[in-house]
Design an enzyme around this catalytic site. Structure first.
Site, PDB file in Angstrom:
ATOM      1  N   ASN A   9     -18.066   8.366   3.208  1.00 42.82           N
ATOM      2  CA  ASN A   9     -17.930   9.827   3.282  1.00 42.82           C
ATOM      3  C   ASN A   9     -17.043  10.449   2.209  1.00 42.82           C
ATOM      4  O   ASN A   9     -17.231  11.609   1.856  1.00 42.82           O
ATOM      5  CB  ASN A   9     -17.485  10.255   4.686  1.00 42.82           C
ATOM      6  CG  ASN A   9     -16.115   9.757   5.049  1.00 42.82           C
ATOM      7  OD1 ASN A   9     -15.677   8.737   4.534  1.00 42.82           O
ATOM      8  ND2 ASN A   9     -15.437  10.465   5.910  1.00 42.82           N
ATOM      9  N   GLU A  15      -7.645   2.661   8.446  1.00 33.36           N
ATOM     10  CA  GLU A  15      -7.801   4.098   8.721  1.00 33.36           C
ATOM     11  C   GLU A  15      -9.172   4.267   9.353  1.00 33.36           C
ATOM     12  O   GLU A  15     -10.186   3.948   8.732  1.00 33.36           O
ATOM     13  CB  GLU A  15      -7.699   4.921   7.428  1.00 33.36           C
ATOM     14  CG  GLU A  15      -6.322   4.937   6.804  1.00 33.36           C
ATOM     15  CD  GLU A  15      -5.261   5.580   7.686  1.00 33.36           C
ATOM     16  OE1 GLU A  15      -5.625   6.298   8.642  1.00 33.36           O
ATOM     17  OE2 GLU A  15      -4.080   5.332   7.438  1.00 33.36           O
ATOM     18  N   CYS A  23     -13.251  12.281   8.675  1.00 36.11           N
ATOM     19  CA  CYS A  23     -12.491  11.678   9.775  1.00 36.11           C
ATOM     20  C   CYS A  23     -11.498  12.681  10.347  1.00 36.11           C
ATOM     21  O   CYS A  23     -11.089  12.556  11.498  1.00 36.11           O
ATOM     22  CB  CYS A  23     -11.769  10.435   9.285  1.00 36.11           C
ATOM     23  SG  CYS A  23     -10.825  10.750   7.803  1.00 36.11           S
ATOM     24  N   GLU A  68      -1.173   5.540   4.002  1.00 37.47           N
ATOM     25  CA  GLU A  68      -1.740   5.601   2.660  1.00 37.47           C
ATOM     26  C   GLU A  68      -1.196   6.832   1.940  1.00 37.47           C
ATOM     27  O   GLU A  68      -0.747   7.777   2.567  1.00 37.47           O
ATOM     28  CB  GLU A  68      -3.266   5.719   2.739  1.00 37.47           C
ATOM     29  CG  GLU A  68      -3.901   4.519   3.420  1.00 37.47           C
ATOM     30  CD  GLU A  68      -5.355   4.337   3.037  1.00 37.47           C
ATOM     31  OE1 GLU A  68      -5.617   3.810   1.952  1.00 37.47           O
ATOM     32  OE2 GLU A  68      -6.227   4.735   3.828  1.00 37.47           O
TER      33      GLU A  68
HETATM   34  P1  NAD Z   1     -18.167   1.492   8.737  1.00 36.54           P
HETATM   35  O1  NAD Z   1     -17.084   0.918   9.576  1.00 36.54           O
HETATM   36  O2  NAD Z   1     -19.566   1.281   9.158  1.00 36.54           O
HETATM   37  O3  NAD Z   1     -18.063   0.879   7.271  1.00 36.54           O
HETATM   38  C1  NAD Z   1     -16.900   0.982   6.512  1.00 36.54           C
HETATM   39  C2  NAD Z   1     -16.889  -0.146   5.503  1.00 36.54           C
HETATM   40  O4  NAD Z   1     -16.716  -1.382   6.192  1.00 36.54           O
HETATM   41  C3  NAD Z   1     -18.183  -0.274   4.706  1.00 36.54           C
HETATM   42  O5  NAD Z   1     -17.875  -0.621   3.379  1.00 36.54           O
HETATM   43  C4  NAD Z   1     -18.888  -1.407   5.430  1.00 36.54           C
HETATM   44  O6  NAD Z   1     -19.831  -2.060   4.638  1.00 36.54           O
HETATM   45  C5  NAD Z   1     -17.708  -2.296   5.767  1.00 36.54           C
HETATM   46  N1  NAD Z   1     -17.958  -3.282   6.827  1.00 36.54           N
HETATM   47  C6  NAD Z   1     -18.842  -3.205   7.854  1.00 36.54           C
HETATM   48  N2  NAD Z   1     -18.778  -4.339   8.608  1.00 36.54           N
HETATM   49  C7  NAD Z   1     -17.820  -5.123   8.058  1.00 36.54           C
HETATM   50  C8  NAD Z   1     -17.285  -6.400   8.376  1.00 36.54           C
HETATM   51  N3  NAD Z   1     -17.716  -7.112   9.416  1.00 36.54           N
HETATM   52  N4  NAD Z   1     -16.301  -6.891   7.607  1.00 36.54           N
HETATM   53  C9  NAD Z   1     -15.833  -6.186   6.552  1.00 36.54           C
HETATM   54  N5  NAD Z   1     -16.319  -4.976   6.180  1.00 36.54           N
HETATM   55  C10 NAD Z   1     -17.295  -4.452   6.929  1.00 36.54           C
HETATM   56  O7  NAD Z   1     -17.831   3.028   8.530  1.00 36.54           O
HETATM   57  P2  NAD Z   1     -18.712   4.128   7.743  1.00 36.54           P
HETATM   58  O8  NAD Z   1     -19.887   4.464   8.588  1.00 36.54           O
HETATM   59  O9  NAD Z   1     -18.949   3.706   6.328  1.00 36.54           O
HETATM   60  O10 NAD Z   1     -17.700   5.368   7.694  1.00 36.54           O
HETATM   61  C11 NAD Z   1     -17.598   6.297   8.707  1.00 36.54           C
HETATM   62  C12 NAD Z   1     -16.346   6.025   9.522  1.00 36.54           C
HETATM   63  O11 NAD Z   1     -15.211   6.032   8.677  1.00 36.54           O
HETATM   64  C13 NAD Z   1     -16.058   7.079  10.563  1.00 36.54           C
HETATM   65  O12 NAD Z   1     -15.691   6.469  11.781  1.00 36.54           O
HETATM   66  C14 NAD Z   1     -14.871   7.846   9.996  1.00 36.54           C
HETATM   67  O13 NAD Z   1     -14.059   8.471  10.938  1.00 36.54           O
HETATM   68  C15 NAD Z   1     -14.166   6.768   9.272  1.00 36.54           C
HETATM   69  N6  NAD Z   1     -13.272   7.335   8.257  1.00 36.54           N
HETATM   70  C16 NAD Z   1     -11.933   7.304   8.491  1.00 36.54           C
HETATM   71  C17 NAD Z   1     -11.057   7.847   7.575  1.00 36.54           C
HETATM   72  C18 NAD Z   1      -9.577   7.807   7.816  1.00 36.54           C
HETATM   73  O14 NAD Z   1      -8.833   7.851   6.852  1.00 36.54           O
HETATM   74  N7  NAD Z   1      -9.117   7.704   9.051  1.00 36.54           N
HETATM   75  C19 NAD Z   1     -11.546   8.407   6.408  1.00 36.54           C
HETATM   76  C20 NAD Z   1     -12.917   8.433   6.201  1.00 36.54           C
HETATM   77  C21 NAD Z   1     -13.777   7.868   7.132  1.00 36.54           C
END
Ligand code: NAD
Length: 478
Positions: A149, A247, A281, A458
């Site tokens: 995102n 995060e 997020c 962060e």
């Molecule tokens: P996601 O958890 O599906 O993926 C995030 C990353 O993790 C991707 O690069 C994915 O390929 C990787 N990943 C997935 N499975 C993994 C595993 N088993 N081991 C290691 N890496 C793995 O999240 P998304 O759909 O890409 O992003 C949306 C989410 O991110 C939402 O929940 C949002 O709230 C959160 N987000 C949080 C913040 C924050 O700072 N709190 C900021 C932006 C987005």
């Protein structure tokens, strides 16, 4: 260039398995094909980082500064081109894409400065003739795992401090946004990043991400993404005694009190809930509104929500771009159905068919909801907001805190008393007064509490906590 490869030890490396990267505003538009890696490629990236680690840890602050400064300058100079790629790949509007690219540039420039501000601590010993020195050292090789995102800004706010404090990096971007990561890798490479100091491995979380998290030579993992993935990574890192920073999601409340300025409140909620298609997020998803202002607030918010222009991210008049992909759109639409089945009144939220194949959804507002409903407990991550009516400030605070998340919390009020009390009582990492819950500065800490975050903060000066380890030296003159 159609095919895009991984960056390992300063070389572009293919592992085949090219996947098309498709524009969510118009799925006929293919941005390029990106190679998807595997565990063997992670092994190669770790070997490259190991060979570079000692040299980078010993590089002068000036050398690290110059690299980060040059990267920041280049990103700023190319903000239109890169912002356009971001809008095409992720679906945020062109203005948001350019703004995010500029943000990434600012982050690199901030950490260029931090390279020159690394300090230690000389303390008097309790024993005679001894000096105690507390210094910081790099953690080592860090694995950076990012979501789709904010593919430029989040990558930047992990890569820049990692490099500033002398760590070597392996970046794994989200599968949906390899294009932004690839262009960042190009910029780092072209601006003279030494081979092996920064490595890019694209691919699936279950293969590449898992290989990074479980690799014994990767000392630390900084992850941003969903709660489910974060929980899993925390378990693995805990078992391996690996430093970890997570995060994750949010279910951020925005409180609107009777004493709020109506137009400030509506504009903060409109922005916080719907801009960037609600895919932030820090988005406001629970609008907790006091009874006295409720009807006026809802009427005006609906009016302004329905006037938002949903369209192709690259069109000049677009305010809300598409949802990122078919899976996310399906999930959002399922939450709209769930809102109905939980007896909320639903305004908007339907799939929109424009004159091109894309993942468009009308912004949605759920009225008459309670905080026990699933729509108010689970992160939706789309252009959907709920209104919850409360009688008092105390009830609003209790409801704001009644969630497993704790990233951002906002309040709209003209009362200094209420603003101050909310700041103190909100169980969130970030509190906004008369501002949208989303939208932060880049030089101050970012992060949350409870289920939203884990580990050190962060960004800003606080980033040093995660990207360094402390050493205490005792020196006796002999
Ligand atoms: P996601 O958890 O599906 O993926 C995030 C990353 O993790 C991707 O690069 C994915 O390929 C990787 N990943 C997935 N499975 C993994 C595993 N088993 N081991 C290691 N890496 C793995 O999240 P998304 O759909 O890409 O992003 C949306 C989410 O991110 C939402 O929940 C949002 O709230 C959160 N987000 C949080 C913040 C924050 O700072 N709190 C900021 C932006 C987005």
């Amino acid at each position: 260039m159609r095919n895009h490869d991984h960056l390992i030890k300063g070389e572009w490396v293919s592992s085949g398995n090219y996947q098309d990267n498709v524009n969510p505003s118009d799925t006929r538009d293919v941005i390029g094909a990106y190679s998807y890696g595997d565990a063997a490629l992670v092994e190669a990236a770790v070997a490259a980082a190991k060979s570079a680690q000692a040299g980078w840890a010993d590089a002068t602050p000036q050398a690290r500064h110059d690299l980060l400064e040059a990267v920041g300058r280049e990103l700023a100079a190319r903000k239109e081109e890169i912002g356009r790629l971001l809008a095409r790949e992720e679906g945020k509007t062109l203005a948001e894409g350019i703004g995010e690219t500029l943000r990434a540039a600012q982050v690199f420039k901030f950490f260029a400065g931090e390279c020159l501000r690394q300090v230690g601590d000389l303390q008097a010993s309790v024993r005679p003739g001894i000096d105690v020195e507390v210094t910081r050292e790099p953690v080592g090789i860090v694995g950076l795992i990012t979501p789709w995102n904010f593919p430029m800004a989040i990558s930047a706010w992990k890569i820049a401090p990692a490099l500033a404090f002398g760590n070597c990096v392996i970046l794994k971007p989200a599968d949906l946004t390899p294009g932004c990561a690839h262009i960042l890798a190009q910029v780092l490479h072209e601006q003279g990043c030494p081979p092996g100091v920064f490595n890019l491995v694209m691919g699936r979380g279950a293969t590449v991400g898992e290989a990074i998290v479980t690799h014994p030579d990767i000392a630390a993992i900084s992850f941003t993404g969903s709660r489910t993935t974060g929980d899993h990574i925390a378990e693995v890192c805990g078992r391996m005694k690996k430093k970890v920073q997570l995060e994750m999601g949010g279910k951020n409340p925005m409180v609107v009190l009777d004493d709020a300025d109506l137009s400030t409140a509506v504009s903060a909620c409109l922005n916080g809930t719907y801009f960037s298609t609600g895919q932030r997020c820090t988005a406001s998803s629970r609008l907790i509104v006091q009874a006295g202002i409720h009807d006026r607030f809802v009427e005006e918010l609906i009016r302004q929500m329905q006037a938002l222009t949903v369209g192709d991210a690259l069109d000049a008049g677009t305010q809300i771009g598409p949802v990122v992909d078919a899976r996310q759109l399906k999930s959002n639409l399922a939450y709209v159905d769930l809102a109905r089945s939980e007896a909320a009144e639903v305004i908007g939220g339907e799939r929109l068919e424009l004159n091109k194949p894309g993942f468009y959804q009308a912004p949605a507002l759920f009225l008459g909801t309670t905080n026990a409903m699933r729509i108010n407990r689970e992160e939706i991550f789309g252009p959907c907001g709920s209104v919850l009516k409360v009688d008092s400030f105390d009830a609003a605070v209790a409801m704001a805190n009644d969630t497993e998340f704790g990233l951002a919390a906002g309040i709209c009020t003209t009362s200094l008393y209420h603003a101050r009390a909310f700041r103190r009582r909100a169980e969130a990492g970030m509190v906004m007064v008369n501002l949208p819950t989303a939208g932060v500065d880049y030089h101050v800490p970012f992060g949350g509490r409870k289920g939203s975050s884990f580990g050190a903060r962060e960004q800003g000066r606080y980033a040093v906590e995660f990207y360094t380890v402390v050493k205490t030296s005792y020196v006796c003159a002999g």
